[in-house]
Write a protein that holds these residues in place. Structure first.
Motif, short mmCIF file in Angstrom:
data_model
loop_
_atom_site.label_atom_id
_atom_site.label_comp_id
_atom_site.label_asym_id
_atom_site.label_seq_id
_atom_site.Cartn_x
_atom_site.Cartn_y
_atom_site.Cartn_z
N GLU A 1 0.63 -0.73 -0.41
CA GLU A 1 0.09 0.12 0.05
C GLU A 1 0.66 1.27 0.14
OE1 GLU A 1 -3.23 2.83 0.21
OE2 GLU A 1 -2.68 0.44 -0.76
N LEU A 2 1.84 0.83 1.29
CA LEU A 2 3.04 2.54 1.10
C LEU A 2 3.78 2.86 -0.61
CD1 LEU A 2 4.41 1.60 3.72
CD2 LEU A 2 3.18 3.74 3.47
N HIS A 3 4.11 1.95 -1.70
CA HIS A 3 4.47 1.48 -2.98
C HIS A 3 3.43 2.08 -3.43
CE1 HIS A 3 7.73 -1.61 -2.34
NE2 HIS A 3 7.63 -0.21 -1.35
N ARG A 4 1.96 1.97 -3.91
CA ARG A 4 0.62 1.98 -4.17
C ARG A 4 0.58 3.78 -4.21
NH1 ARG A 4 -3.97 3.19 -4.79
NH2 ARG A 4 -4.32 3.83 -2.49
N ARG A 5 1.28 4.23 -3.44
CA ARG A 5 0.90 5.61 -3.05
C ARG A 5 2.13 6.65 -3.08
NH1 ARG A 5 -2.70 6.92 2.39
NH2 ARG A 5 -4.25 4.76 2.06
N GLY A 6 3.11 5.78 -3.86
CA GLY A 6 4.71 5.91 -4.55
C GLY A 6 5.87 6.78 -2.88
N ARG A 7 5.32 5.36 -1.84
CA ARG A 7 6.23 5.88 -0.71
C ARG A 7 7.23 4.28 -0.98
NH1 ARG A 7 3.93 10.60 0.20
NH2 ARG A 7 1.85 10.69 0.97
N LYS A 8 7.96 5.11 -0.52
CA LYS A 8 9.05 3.66 -0.47
C LYS A 8 9.48 3.53 1.56
CE LYS A 8 12.12 4.10 -4.29
NZ LYS A 8 12.00 2.14 -4.90
N ALA A 9 9.87 1.86 1.08
CA ALA A 9 9.51 1.80 2.65
C ALA A 9 10.86 1.02 3.16
CB ALA A 9 8.33 0.66 2.62
N ILE A 10 11.34 1.32 4.68
CA ILE A 10 12.38 1.01 5.35
C ILE A 10 11.95 -0.10 6.43
CG2 ILE A 10 14.11 1.31 6.66
CD1 ILE A 10 13.86 4.41 5.47
N CYS A 11 12.35 -1.27 6.70
CA CYS A 11 12.34 -2.20 7.60
C CYS A 11 13.82 -2.24 8.64
CB CYS A 11 12.83 -3.77 6.58
SG CYS A 11 12.35 -5.16 7.92
N TYR A 12 12.73 -1.37 10.04
CA TYR A 12 13.65 -1.77 10.47
C TYR A 12 13.65 -3.44 12.01
CZ TYR A 12 14.00 -1.00 15.86
OH TYR A 12 14.57 -1.19 17.61
N VAL A 13 14.16 -3.92 11.75
CA VAL A 13 15.06 -4.72 12.21
C VAL A 13 16.35 -4.56 13.27
CG1 VAL A 13 14.77 -5.97 11.13
CG2 VAL A 13 16.43 -5.61 10.97
N GLU A 14 16.44 -5.12 14.82
CA GLU A 14 17.41 -4.76 15.51
C GLU A 14 18.38 -5.72 15.22
OE1 GLU A 14 17.38 -5.16 19.71
OE2 GLU A 14 16.05 -3.22 19.81
N VAL A 15 19.77 -5.42 14.66
CA VAL A 15 21.40 -6.38 14.42
C VAL A 15 22.22 -6.30 15.72
CG1 VAL A 15 20.86 -6.42 11.52
CG2 VAL A 15 22.21 -4.78 13.19
N GLY A 16 21.52 -5.51 16.64
CA GLY A 16 22.98 -5.19 17.79
C GLY A 16 22.68 -6.14 19.26
N ALA A 17 21.03 -6.62 19.29
CA ALA A 17 21.28 -6.85 20.61
C ALA A 17 19.70 -8.04 20.06
CB ALA A 17 20.26 -5.76 20.99
N ALA A 18 19.68 -8.65 21.38
CA ALA A 18 18.06 -10.15 20.97
C ALA A 18 17.08 -10.00 21.66
CB ALA A 18 18.58 -11.13 21.47
#
Length: 303
Positions: A112-129
């Motif tokens: 839906e973000l792409h349909r609206r012309g937006r880019k999407a960034i995926c938040y994930v942690e890499v330095g902690a569990a």
């Protein structure tokens, strides 16, 4: 996160809010219409110590083919962005880029973000569990360090990136399968904190470059998260940077290497008023927002 920048890992914030039963007063609250919001699928019950249910595990995705550097998205300085780690995501915010939680949001939100012309960034942690994430049991026990200050989170020993690769590769593959354009890998400055491991600046450089390569192998653009002191050394490895409070700590000028390379600085301040930093943000061409620390939909961009 470092003690001075207690970041807002999403689920930790949700647990704290649930315990308190209150929410912080937002700066500016966008009021979405019901049609402007897409809610993720209901989560499954969790073994997390918090009564708040955790996220629904994703199916095991396969990695996307790596894109050539010329094909990867590189956000330019001054691009507008929204940073929301709560759900449901308010899709009515007028921003070119949305940075949202990779576990809590499914492919339909990204589409839906792409349909609206937006880019999407995926938040994930890499330095902690995080013990509230579905892949927590996959982390090797010997790599779990001390608490990073948020309930249910422990620092990871990043000195041998190969030991972390199986879990991180699955996380990035999840982001790619859902259609995200980029990844925001959090907690990339462990060497500045008490983690329980003797992590040096050299270890951090090697790990951060490993993270950048791994994201690129999955066809994702990748942000350097904070780690301002190593920005000049890492600008060639990353496509943009996400920064917290460079104005509060008088560090924004240290991010010039990204700006001079034509790469965006997505910047957030929590405690300073916009009038205290927006003039410098405009001068440097930062993409600056005022946010509350729970990173809900409320946001005030610099005019």
């Amino acid at each position: 996160m470092t003690a001075r920048r207690l970041l807002v890992p999403l689920a930790a914030s949700l647990m704290l809010l649930a315990a308190c039963g209150t929410a912080p007063q937002p700066v500016v609250v966008a009021s979405p219409s019901p049609s402007a919001v897409i809610s993720p699928s209901p989560p499954a019950p969790s073994a997390s110590p918090s009564p708040t249910p955790t996220v629904r595990p994703s199916r095991s995705p396969s990695a996307s083919p790596s894109r050539k550097p010329a094909e990867r998205w590189v956000p330019k300085p001054g691009i507008t962005w929204q940073w929301q780690l709560t759900t449901p995501v308010d899709l009515s915010v007028d921003a070119e880029v949305y940075d949202i939680d990779g576990f809590l949001n499914d492919a339909d939100v990204v589409a839906e973000l792409h349909r609206r012309g937006r880019k999407a960034i995926c938040y994930v942690e890499v330095g902690a569990a995080e013990n509230f994430r579905p892949d927590y049991p996959d982390w090797p026990r010997e790599l779990l360090g001390g608490s990073n200050g948020w309930p249910g989170e422990r620092w990871l020993d990043i000195r041998d990136p190969a030991k972390l690769k199986p879990v991180l590769a699955k996380r990035f593959a999840m982001c790619a399968k859902k259609g995200f354009d980029a990844v925001e890998p959090d907690l990339m400055d462990a060497y500045e904190s008490e983690t329980g491991f003797p992590i040096t600046a050299a270890h951090q450089l090697r790990f951060n470059r490993f993270v950048a390569r791994l994201a690129h192998e999955h066809g994702l653009s990748v942000a350097l998260k904070n780690d301002v002191d190593q920005a000049a050394e890492l600008v060639g490895d990353f496509d943009f940077t996400v920064n917290e409070e460079c104005a509060a700590f008088d560090e924004c000028a240290s991010l010039k290497p990204f700006l001079e390379a034509g790469k965006a600085v997505l910047h957030a301040e929590y405690d300073l008023a916009p009038a205290e930093y927006c003039a410098e943000s405009r001068r440097l061409n930062l993409s600056s927002l005022h946010k509350s620390r729970d990173l809900d939909a409320a946001a005030t961009p610099c005019p």
